[in-house]
Structures are given as C-alpha cells and as structure tokens.
Enzyme design. Sequence first.
Site, PDB file in Angstrom:
ATOM      1  N   HIS A 271      62.843  -0.954  12.966  1.00 32.60           N
ATOM      2  CA  HIS A 271      64.211  -1.367  12.628  1.00 32.60           C
ATOM      3  C   HIS A 271      64.312  -1.578  11.127  1.00 32.60           C
ATOM      4  O   HIS A 271      63.365  -1.971  10.477  1.00 32.60           O
ATOM      5  CB  HIS A 271      64.569  -2.680  13.349  1.00 32.60           C
ATOM      6  CG  HIS A 271      66.035  -2.908  13.416  1.00 32.60           C
ATOM      7  ND1 HIS A 271      66.736  -3.510  12.401  1.00 32.60           N
ATOM      8  CD2 HIS A 271      66.941  -2.557  14.355  1.00 32.60           C
ATOM      9  CE1 HIS A 271      68.017  -3.560  12.731  1.00 32.60           C
ATOM     10  NE2 HIS A 271      68.162  -2.990  13.909  1.00 32.60           N
ATOM     11  N   ASP A 328      67.315  -0.205  21.545  1.00 38.44           N
ATOM     12  CA  ASP A 328      67.437   1.062  22.274  1.00 38.44           C
ATOM     13  C   ASP A 328      66.272   1.341  23.209  1.00 38.44           C
ATOM     14  O   ASP A 328      66.309   2.317  23.965  1.00 38.44           O
ATOM     15  CB  ASP A 328      67.559   2.213  21.264  1.00 38.44           C
ATOM     16  CG  ASP A 328      68.871   2.126  20.494  1.00 38.44           C
ATOM     17  OD1 ASP A 328      68.850   2.208  19.260  1.00 38.44           O
ATOM     18  OD2 ASP A 328      69.911   1.919  21.147  1.00 38.44           O
TER      19      ASP A 328
HETATM   20  C1  SDX Z   1      69.658   1.019  15.828  1.00 44.24           C
HETATM   21  O1  SDX Z   1      70.662  -1.153  11.532  1.00 44.24           O
HETATM   22  C2  SDX Z   1      70.924  -1.587  12.693  1.00 44.24           C
HETATM   23  O2  SDX Z   1      71.252  -2.732  12.918  1.00 44.24           O
HETATM   24  C3  SDX Z   1      70.903  -0.525  13.789  1.00 44.24           C
HETATM   25  C4  SDX Z   1      70.989  -1.043  15.214  1.00 44.24           C
HETATM   26  C5  SDX Z   1      72.369  -1.591  15.525  1.00 44.24           C
HETATM   27  O3  SDX Z   1      72.481  -2.422  16.442  1.00 44.24           O
HETATM   28  O4  SDX Z   1      73.359  -1.081  14.915  1.00 44.24           O
HETATM   29  O5  SDX Z   1      70.027  -2.056  15.438  1.00 44.24           O
HETATM   30  C6  SDX Z   1      70.755   0.087  16.232  1.00 44.24           C
HETATM   31  O6  SDX Z   1      69.923   2.008  15.212  1.00 44.24           O
HETATM   32  C7  SDX Z   1      68.230   0.652  16.161  1.00 44.24           C
HETATM   33  C8  SDX Z   1      67.195   1.702  15.632  1.00 44.24           C
HETATM   34  C9  SDX Z   1      67.153   2.868  16.613  1.00 44.24           C
HETATM   35  N1  SDX Z   1      66.346   3.966  16.057  1.00 44.24           N
HETATM   36  C10 SDX Z   1      65.147   4.295  16.576  1.00 44.24           C
HETATM   37  O7  SDX Z   1      64.581   3.680  17.479  1.00 44.24           O
HETATM   38  C11 SDX Z   1      64.516   5.540  15.976  1.00 44.24           C
HETATM   39  C12 SDX Z   1      63.029   5.302  15.736  1.00 44.24           C
HETATM   40  N2  SDX Z   1      62.900   4.308  14.664  1.00 44.24           N
HETATM   41  C13 SDX Z   1      62.789   4.803  13.360  1.00 44.24           C
HETATM   42  O8  SDX Z   1      63.165   6.077  13.057  1.00 44.24           O
HETATM   43  C14 SDX Z   1      62.852   3.757  12.259  1.00 44.24           C
HETATM   44  O9  SDX Z   1      62.107   2.665  12.640  1.00 44.24           O
HETATM   45  C15 SDX Z   1      64.223   3.310  11.818  1.00 44.24           C
HETATM   46  C16 SDX Z   1      65.104   4.464  11.526  1.00 44.24           C
HETATM   47  C17 SDX Z   1      64.850   2.433  12.832  1.00 44.24           C
HETATM   48  C18 SDX Z   1      64.006   2.552  10.539  1.00 44.24           C
HETATM   49  O10 SDX Z   1      63.559   3.519   9.633  1.00 44.24           O
HETATM   50  P1  SDX Z   1      62.912   3.126   8.269  1.00 44.24           P
HETATM   51  O11 SDX Z   1      63.696   2.021   7.646  1.00 44.24           O
HETATM   52  O12 SDX Z   1      62.656   4.349   7.463  1.00 44.24           O
HETATM   53  O13 SDX Z   1      61.549   2.517   8.769  1.00 44.24           O
HETATM   54  P2  SDX Z   1      60.671   1.727   7.827  1.00 44.24           P
HETATM   55  O14 SDX Z   1      61.035   1.838   6.394  1.00 44.24           O
HETATM   56  O15 SDX Z   1      60.633   0.352   8.408  1.00 44.24           O
HETATM   57  O16 SDX Z   1      59.265   2.499   8.018  1.00 44.24           O
HETATM   58  C19 SDX Z   1      58.111   1.900   7.552  1.00 44.24           C
HETATM   59  C20 SDX Z   1      56.954   2.743   8.061  1.00 44.24           C
HETATM   60  C21 SDX Z   1      57.015   4.207   7.643  1.00 44.24           C
HETATM   61  O17 SDX Z   1      55.696   4.668   7.595  1.00 44.24           O
HETATM   62  P3  SDX Z   1      54.912   4.635   6.122  1.00 44.24           P
HETATM   63  O18 SDX Z   1      55.726   5.514   5.200  1.00 44.24           O
HETATM   64  O19 SDX Z   1      54.880   3.175   5.690  1.00 44.24           O
HETATM   65  O20 SDX Z   1      53.524   5.187   6.434  1.00 44.24           O
HETATM   66  O21 SDX Z   1      56.951   2.769   9.490  1.00 44.24           O
HETATM   67  C22 SDX Z   1      57.044   4.115   9.938  1.00 44.24           C
HETATM   68  C23 SDX Z   1      57.650   4.883   8.822  1.00 44.24           C
HETATM   69  O22 SDX Z   1      57.268   6.263   8.925  1.00 44.24           O
HETATM   70  N3  SDX Z   1      57.921   4.096  11.132  1.00 44.24           N
HETATM   71  C24 SDX Z   1      57.601   4.656  12.302  1.00 44.24           C
HETATM   72  C25 SDX Z   1      58.668   4.347  13.160  1.00 44.24           C
HETATM   73  N4  SDX Z   1      59.588   3.633  12.489  1.00 44.24           N
HETATM   74  C26 SDX Z   1      59.116   3.477  11.229  1.00 44.24           C
HETATM   75  N5  SDX Z   1      56.508   5.373  12.703  1.00 44.24           N
HETATM   76  C27 SDX Z   1      56.529   5.800  13.999  1.00 44.24           C
HETATM   77  N6  SDX Z   1      57.515   5.531  14.885  1.00 44.24           N
HETATM   78  C28 SDX Z   1      58.612   4.824  14.500  1.00 44.24           C
HETATM   79  N7  SDX Z   1      59.584   4.576  15.350  1.00 44.24           N
END
Ligand code: SDX
Length: 392
Positions: A271, A328
């Site tokens: 998130h 989700d």
């Molecule tokens: C919603 O914003 C809100 O409030 C949204 C929401 C709402 O109610 O409106 O809460 C609803 O959209 C929830 C999120 C739903 N999306 C997903 O579940 C998709 C999977 N999650 C990701 O794609 C990701 O976690 C995000 C998009 C939610 C956040 O993306 P970020 O901000 O780019 O993640 P981050 O900066 O925290 O990542 C840090 C690290 C990265 O790796 P490094 O570069 O440090 O090596 O964590 C990794 C990312 O690659 N990472 C994941 C991951 N999420 C982050 N690796 C594997 N699987 C994942 N799901």
Amino acid sequence: TGGVTTLDPGYKNTGSCESAITFLNGEEGILRYRGYSIEELADKASFLEVAFLLIFGELPNQEQLSKFAHDIKEQSVVDDDIKKILDAFPKSAHPMGVLSSLTSALTAFNPSSVNVDSEEAMYKTVVKIMGKFPVLVAWTMRKQKGLPLDYGDNSLGYVENVLKMMFKKPNEEYTQNPILVNALDKLLILHADHEQNCSTSTVRIVGSSHAGLFASLSAGISALWGPLHGGANQAVLEMLEAIKEDGGDTKKFMAKAKDKEDPFRLMGFGHRVYKNFDPRAKIIKKAADEVLADLGVEDPVLDIAKGLAAEALSDDYFVKRKLYPNVDFYSGIIYRSMGIPVEMFTVMFALGRLPGWIAQWREMRLRKEPIGRPRQIYIGETHRPFKEISKR
Ligand code: SDX
C-alpha cells in the site's frame, strides 16, 4: 493528530489539499470517517448512514436518514436512452469501462446536475447520483449476461435492492436471510472513502476545473479501474485461481513476486500509505470467514489466500518492505460467494467508493479550491536552435 498538520503554502495548486473527511495513519493502521473509527462504523452503521456522514459531516438522525433514503429512491430512475448506450457495448466490454461511460452520459440526461451553486442544487445532484449509480452497476452486470434490466423493488433498502436488481431473487432472500445483504453493506462501508488515493484525487482535480460531478466521477472510475488500484480485487482472485490451477504452490508465486526481472506482483499486497496492516483487510478477512461459514461454502481460494498471507508475514522480502494484505486481498472472496462475477469486483469497489468521491468533490467545491495545477521538475533538453530536416 499524528497526520500532516501543516502543508507548504505552495501546495495549493499541486493537487494536495486540506480535508476534514477521512483521517488515516498508515503506521498505526488507523482509519476514521469524520472522526468515527472504521471498526465501529462497519459494525454498527448502515452504508446509507455512512454515506450521509461522509457527504454531510454528521451521522444522520432517523428523520434525516429516512428523508435521504426517500429522496435517493425518488431519483433512481435512469433515462431510457441510457439503455441504448448500454446496448451499443460488446458483451466483452469490461464493466468498468461501461460504468465510466454511462456515468458520464448521465450529464446529458441531467444537465442541471452541473449547477451546484446552492446547497439545494448540490443536494439534488448528490441524491441523483446516489439513486442512479446502483442501477447502472446492476444493469452493467446483467447486460454482460444478456439478462433483462429493471429497477428491482423500491420497497427494499438501498443495499438489498442492489442485490435484487443484480440477481432478482425473491425479496425474502434479502429480508429474511440478510447474510449477503449484511456482508455487502459492510464491504461498501469499508470501501467508502480513503482520503487522497489515486481515484479520489482524480475526482477532485477534474472537479476543480468546475466540470460536473458526474463527469468527475467518470474520471475517478477510470482511475480506479487500474490493477494497481481498485482493479487489484479482480487481479487477486485471478491470481488465487491461477495458484489453485497450478496445484496450490504459493511458494512459486511468492518467488515470482520477489523476482525483480518478473513484472508479477503479489496482488492485494502492499500500500502507498499503510506500512503496517490495512485495518479494512482485517475486518474483511473476518467477514469472509463468517459469510462462507454462514453460507456453508467451502472456497479453496480462501485457504490459499490465508496461506499466502501467512507466508508473507514470515518472508524477509515482504517484512522488510512492510507489505501486508490490503483492502483488495480478501474482498473478492466475499463477492464471489454472492455470485458476483470477477470482472464486476472493481465495479463493486466503485459502488462503495461513490459517497467518498461525492464527499471529497463537494468539499473541494464548497471550499472554492483553485483549479488543480501540479508542478514539475524539468529534466529535459536545455534551449537549442532549430535544425533543418536536411541536417537531421
Ligand atoms: C488500493 O491509495 C489508496 O488508499 C488506495 C486504496 C483505496 O482504498 O483507495 O487503498 C485501494 O488501491 C489498494 C492497493 C491495491 N493494489 C494492489 O494490491 C496491487 C499490488 N500492490 C502493489 O502494486 C503496490 O504495493 C502498490 C501499488 C499498492 C503500492 O506501490 P508502491 O508505492 O510502488 O509500493 P512501494 O513503494 O511501497 O514498494 C516498495 C517495494 C518495491 O520493491 P523495491 O524497489 O524496494 O525492491 O515493495 C515492492 C516494490 O517493488 N512491492 C511489491 C508489492 N508491492 C510493493 N513486491 C511484490 N508484490 C507487491 N504487491
């Protein structure tokens, strides 16, 4: 308050904003709508009460709630020509694209909805979309299945009638045996607002140009569609199904999610703000257990989901990055137990988020916010002289 208390004065034109609607603290997993905890609201309030709270700032008394429900019902009729637009879509059209188009089309049939210059005009526009949106949601699903469209039964409550319009079961199914109604009511409450997320920021910034509410909501629906945002609930179920088809080997999918060469992410995890648990995921996980038990449904993907969550909790990659199940991750399992098709899951997210989008848009207009104008850091070419084509 634990949140941001002062913002750089320059924030005014950047899309960031001050808001009094939702407070969340990502470190402590706190979420409150107008000061009320999500745990209490999910447990004690109805979706329509929460919609009123988010939009108008206070929990309604019985008279206010009855009037709100009555005014919404009065506005639930959709212009018949909307059905012609719906018919023009191929059956293969994704329901979020259909919903976004129909929501924008509502402006054409309700031109006065753009005028919100008085409290009365704003209220009329609010109850119009609160009444018509559930109809568009139900018709979008039934159109895809080639089923007849109607308005359900106005003697039923707001959430009961959503299920009635979608599935057309006898009223007793919803009034005598409210398991599914209560589960949907709770899910809609948990999705109702989430401060300045991607789709809400979209609704606010589109509305800041004084585009109408329905056009702004249409833009928000498009933003929510993305698999990194609301589209994740559909992607989670598709991922869990793939794991099941693959023999249930969660370790293989965990390895893919950690492989930087592989674009695959563990859907439903992580998130932008919650770097601890997402309080909504905790409530939905419990609700999923209860609903499946009440319905006597054994859904193997729930066990796979729990296995994934347990593994991630003890996996260094996820723990170090503070990646936990989000809203989700479990919601689709409940939608599925209701018979809602997977491609409709994000539409259900939009139905829940509707009052939050409305509240945020109304706040932006009442506060007379300036037009949104994010700034940039320029990283392109410095000034250079034109080059004739013969010299390129
Ligand atoms: C919603 O914003 C809100 O409030 C949204 C929401 C709402 O109610 O409106 O809460 C609803 O959209 C929830 C999120 C739903 N999306 C997903 O579940 C998709 C999977 N999650 C990701 O794609 C990701 O976690 C995000 C998009 C939610 C956040 O993306 P970020 O901000 O780019 O993640 P981050 O900066 O925290 O990542 C840090 C690290 C990265 O790796 P490094 O570069 O440090 O090596 O964590 C990794 C990312 O690659 N990472 C994941 C991951 N999420 C982050 N690796 C594997 N699987 C994942 N799901």
